[in-house]
Write a protein that holds these residues in place. Structure first.
Motif, PDB file in Angstrom:
ATOM      1  N   ASN A  29     -42.778  67.859 185.727  1.00 45.59           N
ATOM      2  CA  ASN A  29     -42.622  69.015 186.608  1.00 45.59           C
ATOM      3  C   ASN A  29     -42.549  70.337 185.851  1.00 45.59           C
ATOM      4  O   ASN A  29     -42.657  71.403 186.466  1.00 45.59           O
ATOM      5  N   ALA A  30     -42.350  70.298 184.551  1.00 51.72           N
ATOM      6  CA  ALA A  30     -42.364  71.506 183.708  1.00 51.72           C
ATOM      7  C   ALA A  30     -43.319  71.237 182.551  1.00 51.72           C
ATOM      8  O   ALA A  30     -42.892  70.934 181.438  1.00 51.72           O
ATOM      9  N   TYR A  82     -45.720  76.161 187.505  1.00 58.25           N
ATOM     10  CA  TYR A  82     -44.685  75.216 187.901  1.00 58.25           C
ATOM     11  C   TYR A  82     -44.472  75.227 189.417  1.00 58.25           C
ATOM     12  O   TYR A  82     -44.594  76.263 190.065  1.00 58.25           O
ATOM     13  N   LYS A  89     -41.671  75.338 191.616  1.00 58.66           N
ATOM     14  CA  LYS A  89     -40.242  75.611 191.502  1.00 58.66           C
ATOM     15  C   LYS A  89     -39.418  74.811 192.503  1.00 58.66           C
ATOM     16  O   LYS A  89     -38.272  74.451 192.228  1.00 58.66           O
ATOM     17  N   GLN A 135     -44.136  79.814 183.655  1.00 57.64           N
ATOM     18  CA  GLN A 135     -43.627  79.374 184.951  1.00 57.64           C
ATOM     19  C   GLN A 135     -44.659  79.399 186.068  1.00 57.64           C
ATOM     20  O   GLN A 135     -44.487  78.707 187.079  1.00 57.64           O
TER      21      GLN A 135
END
Length: 731
Positions: free
Chosen positions: A244-245, A41, A43, A38
């Motif tokens: 986006n991920a 990323y 968020k 994460q």
């Protein structure tokens, strides 16, 4: 059994407002691994995307209710051939989009079995500790005997689906019925109803999900012809999620419409030819779209024959991209059924080919984590399996099986040879940058170089234009190889001549490019550039190169070991030089239980603080990478006595039988035992996959491994008959 219980739109909207990432927060491996995934990323972007999908879902729910009421349709139906069909979306043009399961009633075809304990590579991998997402017509039967406690209802759906159970079993079945064993039979699966697939996947990806399987698609006989091969809103949405991920990769089945005659205006050929049949998210740029293959594999895991199945939907997509991307086992597959906790069914179709590939990808992520301590980004993983696929038919890719049949064994070998005979890098290209690499061909294999990237979502969305050739690619990256004034170009296909063999040239449409040079000799320059403006000014890109000599390291067993000097407290050892090689030197006083260990790049080492009047043993091995390690040398012995030190020489013994060992149980939980004829002086070392000794002791007793982390280890046993090793997996 297939049943539905509706969830109100108001309740769904409330859930979205209160928790963006909580639905599948357990997905994404361990907490530390999720944090690692994460940290790259954005968020806020993901949160905004999920909120957008939620709002759109409310609107689509209203549209679908009106359609169902106005047309008198059933929302859910099961056709005579067992296909599960549900109205699940509405296109931008108002076309009702019915989702359908894609079976037409695996590990050997993908070569994933090479990664198991006792497989060709003996890696002891089975997916333990890994998680995968499955979206389907419902959830899998969690209580099936093949799933132990490893299948979970990911979205609290009350719909249990036979098709979802089949798909999930193909990935994770434990093998109580051996022929139904899943590809990643130690992994966990979180299964979901397809009703909110984009929303739930975006949430799961934000929480660290690496892979999801989608063995369904838009029913091909209920859409206008322009939908086939088109980059539509659904395609764009899935590309948004993956961009986006960037650690998340979607795997989808190509579909089974080859003989459907559903597209009356294909971009190439006649309806009967079966081209131009991909729909919806199968045309996304960043996902893997999987075709079905009929294959013949020999007992060494080599592909001897392969052809696309007679049902598998063919490409191209309208802008000419290479789709499907890859092929998996589409033959009759035995898997779990939802009829009871011990029932099984056989099925054929791309629905079964896709989860076989998904399970293989999961094993490759597990292996990369064991080797290097992290996971691959999705573009790296995708590029790796396209780079190593078995080419089928004419040289290069095609619109039937993409880059060929997945070869998990070869992909694992590329990882093993990283920085030795292969090169892999996750890097970034900034606006105006040029990346340059110099390599020497190994001379024994073709030189192959490829780039893969997760492209931003396409800016153009088709809303009704038949066979639009507008490119979905946003950031157009290029790879070239140069030698002595000659430029080598990547493969590409022509959608207007979809049956022709691939050619080489400037690929303008694919977010993956590969160059191959047969009989490569000498030095080559690899150059990565881009055309025009990069969206956001940057583009992450994964480079894979094979058939090159990255290092001059040698895994030959070190020889010519000798004492070159000694004084009252130390002795200097020397041995044959080897460029770019790390040497592991182990030494101990004879009779001692454990070895002292030193690592040096030089071909000499001074042994300090030696005890007088003591016999010492020394052994040395070469390390090129974490996976390319030589055997230890014969043991060199000397009697240390200051300046009167005496060289004894190499330890030699005469035995009628060589040392042979095996380890049980394997996989192990608390203890392992060595099965071998050993003397009381036999000793062991437990060595990690990175080549470091985790524990040592007498090999004649049970070995406690309860305190070791889960993973692959090597047990090295030394006795008078020699040195032998055996791999084992710690649960």
């Amino acid at each position: 059994m297939d049943c539905k219980k509706p969830i109100s739109a108001i309740r769904l909207f409330f859930l979205a407002m209160t928790c963006f990432f909580c639905v599948v927060s357990v997905i994404g491996q361990s907490k530390n691994e999720r944090n690692q995934i994460q940290k790259s990323y954005n968020k806020e972007q993901l949160r905004s995307l999920i909120f957008q999908f939620e709002k759109e879902q409310l609107s689509k729910d209203t549209q679908m209710k009106k359609l169902l009421a106005g047309k008198g349709w059933k929302q859910v139906e099961k056709t005579s051939d067992g296909t599960f069909v549900e109205l699940n979306d509405v296109g931008d043009d108002g076309t009702p989009l019915f989702y359908a399961t894609l079976n037409s009633p695996s590990s050997e075809v993908s070569r994933a079995n090479s990664l198991y304990t006792n497989g060709a590579l003996e890696l002891g991998l089975n997916g333990t500790g890994m998680q995968v997402g499955v979206w389907d017509a419902g959830t899998a039967l969690e209580s099936h005997q093949e799933f132990d406690v490893r299948a979970f209802n990911g979205d609290q759906s009350e719909s249990v689906s036979s098709h979802a159970t089949l798909v999930t079993g193909t990935i994770i079945s434990s093998g109580m019925k051996p022929k139904a064993k899943g590809v990643a039979f130690g992994a966990e699966a979180f299964t979901h109803d397809w009703t909110r697939d984009k929303i739930e996947v975006a949430q799961a990806a934000a929480a660290g999900l690496l892979l999801s399987n989608h063995s369904y698609g838009i029913k091909s006989d209920r859409v206008p012809d322009w939908y086939f091969g088109a980059y539509i809103r659904v395609s764009q949405d899935w590309d948004k999620i993956m961009y986006n991920a960037p650690y998340y990769l979607m795997v989808s089945a190509a579909g089974n419409a080859q003989k459907s005659f559903d597209n009356e205006a294909p971009i190439f050929g006649k309806t009967a030819d079966g081209f131009d049949l991909l729909l919806g998210f199968t045309t996304s740029k960043n996902a893997l779209t999987i075709a079905g293959a009929n294959t013949k594999i020999d007992n060494r895991g080599e592909l001897k024959e392969a052809s696309v199945t007679t049902y598998s939907s063919l490409g191209p997509v309208d802008d000419g991209r290479i789709k499907p991307d890859l092929a998996g086992d589409g033959s009759t597959v035995l898997s779990t059924s939802s009829k009871s906790n011990s029932s099984y069914e056989t099925s054929v179709g791309t629905s079964m080919a896709a989860p076989g590939v998904t399970g293989s990808l999961l094993l490759l992520q597990q292996y990369h984590s064991e080797l290097f301590g992290n996971y691959m980004k999705a573009a790296t993983l995708k590029g790796l399996v396209l780079h190593t696929a078995d080419d089928v038919g004419s040289k290069g890719p095609d619109y039937k099986m993409g880059w060929g049949v997945i070869n998990t064994k070869r992909a694992a070998e590329v990882l093993q040879d990283k920085d030795y005979r292969t090169y892999m890098e996750e890097t970034r290209l900034s606006q105006g940058d040029t990346l340059i690499y110099e390599f020497k061909a190994s001379g024994d294999l073709p030189l192959m170089a490829s780039i893969s990237w997760t492209d931003p979502e396409g800016e153009y969305v088709n809303r009704g234009e038949l066979n639009s050739t507008t490119r979905a690619l946003v950031n157009d990256l290029d790879i070239r190889i140069f030698k002595d004034g000659t430029a080598y170009l990547p493969w590409k296909l022509n959608p207007n001549r979809a049956n022709d063999a691939a050619t080489k040239g400037d690929n303008l449409v694919d977010p993956y490019e590969r160059i191959e040079i047969e009989n490569a000799k000498g030095n080559y320059t690899i150059v990565i550039t881009h055309k025009g403006q990069l969206k956001n000014g940057i583009q992450d890109v994964a480079l894979a190169v094979s058939g090159v000599q990255v290092s001059n390291c040698s895994t030959e067993v070190p020889d010519r070991i000798e004492l070159t000097s000694f004084d009252e407290e130390s002795a200097m050892l020397g041995w044959a030089e080897s460029e770019d090689t790390l040497f592991e030197v182990q030494y101990k006083a004879s009779g001692a239980a454990s070895w002292e260990i030193e690592y040096v790049y030089e071909n000499n080492l001074t042994l300090e603080e030696l005890e007088m009047d003591t016999e010492y043993q020394v052994r040395i091995r070469s390390i090129c990478t974490e996976n390319k390690v030589s055997d230890f040398s014969d043991e060199y012995q000397f009697w240390f006595n200051g300046r009167d030190t005496e060289v004894i020489g190499y330890e030699t013994f005469s035995f009628d039988e060589p040392l042979e060992i095996s380890v049980y149980p394997n996989p192990a939980t608390n203890y392992i035992t060595v099965d071998a004829a050993l003397s009381n002086d036999a000793v062991y070392s437990v060595v990690t996959s990175s080549g470091f000794v985790a524990k040592q002791g007498s090999a004649t007793e049970k070995i406690n491994v309860a305190d070791l982390a889960s993973g692959l280890y090597i047990l090295v046993v030394q006795d008078y008959a020699g040195i032998k090793s055996s791999k084992f997996y710690k649960n």
